[in-house]
Design a protein around this motif. Structure first.
Motif: not given
Ligand code: ADP
Length: 236
Positions: A67-82
Motif C-alpha cells: 500500500a505504501k511503497s512500490g516493490i522491486l523485482r529482479c531476474r538474473y539469467n545467464m544465457v546458454p551460450f554465455s
C-alpha cells in the motif's frame, strides 16, 4: 579455500597481462533495448551484461501490492551460450540467489515509496560470462534504472576484488574466480559512501579485508565516472 593448482601470476602479471590492481577494459552503453523503459549494456573484458528495466507499472495480482511503497523485482539469467559448455536454460539455485543479491544491492538506492502498489522489474541477462557477472550486472541494472528515469538516491556501482597466490587483485576473470583463494563482490552508492553489497568467499586476514575494500572503493570511484559519462552520452 584451497590454494589453486593453476598458475595465475607470471612475473607479477595475471594471465591476461594485467597488473594485480588493474581492471579489464570497461565499456558501457545506455538504451540498448528499445522496448524497455530503460536499459544498458556493460562489458568488463569478456563479461557482457545487458539490463532492461520495465516500470514503475501497476502490480498484479493485487495481493502482491504494497500500500505504501512500490516493490522491486529482479531476474538474473545467464544465457546458454554465455559459457564454454552450454548452460542449461532456465533458473537454477545460483541464478535465484544472484537475482536476490542484485535486488538487495539496488533497492537502497531507489525511492520505492514514491510508487505505491507498483512494481519495477529488472532483467539482467549475461550474454558472456568470464567472471564477476553479478557486479557487471549490477552496474548495468543501475544504469538501466537511471535511464528509465526512476528516482534514485545515487547510482549503484560495483566491482569484484580477491586474492590469488597471496596477491590482492581487482576485477576477477573467470579462471581467477574459479581458482582464487578469496573473492569478494562489492557494491556501493559512491556519492553517499554507502555499501549496498559485500559478499566474500574464502578466508582473509583483517588487514587484507581492509585493503580489498579500499581497492574496491577506489575502483568504484572510476566506474562511477564511466557510468555518469554513459548516461550523459544518451543526451548528447
Ligand atoms: P560471479 O559471476 O558474480 O563472479 P560466481 O562466482 O558464481 O559469480 O561465478 C564465477 C564465474 O564462474 C562466472 O562469472 C562464470 O565465468 C563461471 N560460471 C558460473 N556458472 C557457470 C556455469 N554454469 N558454467 C560455466 N561457467 C560458469
Amino acid at each position: 579455500m584451497a590454494k589453486s593448482e593453476v598458475k595465475l601470476l607470471i612475473d607479477g602479471k595475471r594471465l591476461d597481462g594485467r597488473l594485480p590492481g588493474e581492471m579489464r577494459k570497461v565499456e558501457m552503453k545506455v538504451d540498448v533495448v528499445s522496448r524497455a523503459d530503460g536499459s544498458a549494456m556493460v562489458k568488463f573484458g569478456n563479461t557482457v551484461a545487458i539490463a532492461a528495466v520495465y516500470g514503475p507499472r501497476p502490480l498484479y495480482p493485487k495481493y502482491l501490492q504494497e500500500a505504501k511503497s512500490g516493490i522491486l523485482r529482479c531476474r538474473y539469467n545467464m544465457v546458454p551460450f554465455s559459457v564454454v559448455e552450454r548452460k542449461n536454460p532456465g533458473p537454477d539455485r545460483r541464478s535465484i540467489e544472484l537475482s536476490k543479491v542484485i535486488r538487495l544491492a539496488l533497492e537502497p538506492a531507489i525511492f520505492l515509496e514514491e510508487f505505491p502498489k507498483a512494481t519495477i522489474d529488472i532483467f539482467v541477462e549475461i550474454l558472456q560470462a568470464d567472471g564477476s557477472t553479478r557486479v557487471t550486472g549490477i552496474n548495468a541494472a543501475s544504469l538501466a534504472l537511471a535511464s528509465a528515469g526512476i528516482p534514485m538516491k545515487d547510482l549503484v556501482t560495483a566491482c569484484s576484488v580477491g586474492k590469488i597466490e597471496d596477491t590482492l587483485i581487482l576485477d576477477l576473470s573467470g579462471i581467477e574466480d574459479n581458482n582464487s583463494e578469496c573473492d569478494m563482490a562489492f557494491a556501493m552508492m559512491p556519492s553517499k559512501e554507502k555499501i549496498t553489497l559485500l559478499q566474500m568467499d574464502g578466508t582473509l586476514k583483517k588487514e587484507e579485508v581492509k585493503k580489498l575494500m579500499e581497492m574496491a572503493k577506489d575502483a568504484c570511484a572510476k566506474i562511477y565516472e564511466m557510468q555518469k559519462n554513459a548516461i550523459k552520452e544518451k543526451y548528447r
